[in-house]
Design an enzyme around this catalytic site. Structure first.
Site, PDB file in Angstrom:
ATOM      1  N   GLU A   9       0.840  -1.219   0.000  1.00 24.75           N
ATOM      2  CA  GLU A   9       0.000   0.000   0.000  1.00 24.75           C
ATOM      3  C   GLU A   9       0.870   1.263   0.000  1.00 24.75           C
ATOM      4  OE1 GLU A   9      -4.171   0.105   0.765  1.00 24.75           O
ATOM      5  OE2 GLU A   9      -3.156  -0.716  -0.970  1.00 24.75           O
ATOM      6  N   LYS A  14       2.916   1.678  -6.371  1.00 21.84           N
ATOM      7  CA  LYS A  14       1.783   1.167  -7.152  1.00 21.84           C
ATOM      8  C   LYS A  14       1.757   1.802  -8.547  1.00 21.84           C
ATOM      9  CE  LYS A  14      -1.566  -0.237  -3.561  1.00 21.84           C
ATOM     10  NZ  LYS A  14      -1.837  -1.644  -3.899  1.00 21.84           N
ATOM     11  N   HIS A  57     -11.933  -4.089  -4.655  1.00 17.11           N
ATOM     12  CA  HIS A  57     -11.510  -4.236  -3.261  1.00 17.11           C
ATOM     13  C   HIS A  57     -12.176  -5.445  -2.603  1.00 17.11           C
ATOM     14  CE1 HIS A  57     -11.578  -2.552   1.090  1.00 17.11           C
ATOM     15  NE2 HIS A  57     -10.553  -3.361   0.911  1.00 17.11           N
ATOM     16  N   ASN A 107     -14.931   0.641   4.674  1.00 10.51           N
ATOM     17  CA  ASN A 107     -13.901   1.012   5.649  1.00 10.51           C
ATOM     18  C   ASN A 107     -14.164   2.396   6.224  1.00 10.51           C
ATOM     19  OD1 ASN A 107     -12.562  -1.380   5.510  1.00 10.51           O
ATOM     20  ND2 ASN A 107     -10.954  -0.660   4.134  1.00 10.51           N
TER      21      ASN A 107
END
Length: 317
Positions: A9, A14, A57, A107
């Site tokens: 992350e 990324k 996700h 989340n």
């Protein structure tokens, strides 16, 4: 046809890996990121064709949790969205399309509940009492302390800090959180968090030494069950009102409730988070949030959209 990225992350890493991978793919290949917190729109800048980039996700544990959030970035095409939505269904998952935003949907709603658990701990509520009330009485699959252990205390701290940067005072960081780092407790993954775990990861008892390590008095459990439930659940409802009615992260209350049931195990017999809110009443929720705000601060400030519902005596559904 499709590449799913699930690396560390870190936004810069990324972007770099996504750009390099795209060179080895067909021009019409769709690339999806499994990020749980980073901006899909920002990440898409690493892809030469951002219309073919979006979020997919999955939720932990992946083999048990049915939900997949299909996250549309600002440039994601309808075709890419529909393809990943269909792929998730073929995998036996329940997809929900959400707009890009801090923490996406699930989340973002779950973090206030978990961070409020740490504030409740500061206020003298025991780990056993809190987790028992939320699981046995309210119906969550596990209490917030047990969930923090599952997620990892280090990850929990990091996520709350990220949310605080993007959402400000309503994602206040509990003072206690910084003390976790000094205890070496990571939760289930190193066998020691709020609970102790054996070498196979099986939960044992609450680790009673944690209170002393965090500089807390022995818990006295003076708060009522009603307050314990409302402080966590009403903060989730407040955040859901903003996500749905102000930022349009999802289009309907049904999508929000489906995502919460499938992604967190929110008790289905309560109909979902917003169905539960309607049953309790928006007027009552705003009234209680104002009381908690006067006692505990800005994180309980009622959302403008929730206040508007209450004033006109309307519900989410």
């Amino acid at each position: 046809d499709v590449v799913v990225e699930a690396i560390v992350e870190d936004m810069n890493i990324k972007k770099k890996v996504i750009g390099e991978t795209a060179k080895h793919c067909r021009p019409d290949c769709i690339m999806a990121t499994n990020t749980s917190s980073l901006s899909v729109t920002e990440m898409s800048k690493g892809h030469p064709r951002p219309e073919n980039f979006l979020g997919m996700h999955f939720f932990n544990p992946v083999d048990k949790m049915p939900l997949v959030e299909v996250i549309r970035g600002e440039h994601t095409s309808d075709q890419a969205t529909a393809t990943i939505f269909d792929l998730a269904k073929k995998m036996g998952k329940t997809p929900v399309v959400v707009k890009d935003g801090p923490g996406f949907l699930v989340n973002r709603l779950l973090v206030p509940w978990m961070s409020e658990a740490v504030f409740l701990l500061e206020d003298g509520v025991s780990i056993e009492t809190m987790d028992r009330i939320y699981s046995h009485k309210f119906g969550m699959p596990m209490g917030p302390c047990r969930l923090l252990d599952e997620v990892g205390l280090d990850v929990g701290i990091k996520v709350v800090k990220i949310f605080n940067q993007s959402l400000g005072a309503r994602m206040e960081i509990p003072k206690l959180m910084d003390k976790f780092a000094g205890t070496g407790r990571l939760g289930k993954k190193n066998g020691k968090g709020f609970y102790l775990y054996d070498e196979k990861g099986k939960q044992l008892s609450v680790d009673q030494t944690i209170y002393g390590e965090l500089g807390l008095e022995r818990p006295v459990d003076k708060l009522e069950e009603k307050e314990i439930i409302e402080r966590g659940i009403f903060r989730m409802i407040n955040e859901a009102a903003m996500a749905l009615l102000e930022e349009h992260i999802v289009d309907t209350p049904e999508q929000c409730d489906l995502a919460m049931i499938m992604g967190t195990g929110f008790p289905p017999f309560r109909g979902g988070l917003l169905k539960y809110a309607d049953k309790v009443g928006t007027e009552y929720i705003v009234q209680e949030l104002e009381i908690y705000k006067s006692r505990y601060g800005e994180r309980f400030t009622p959302a403008a959209s929730l206040v508007n519902l209450a004033k006109s005596n309307r519900a989410f559904y």
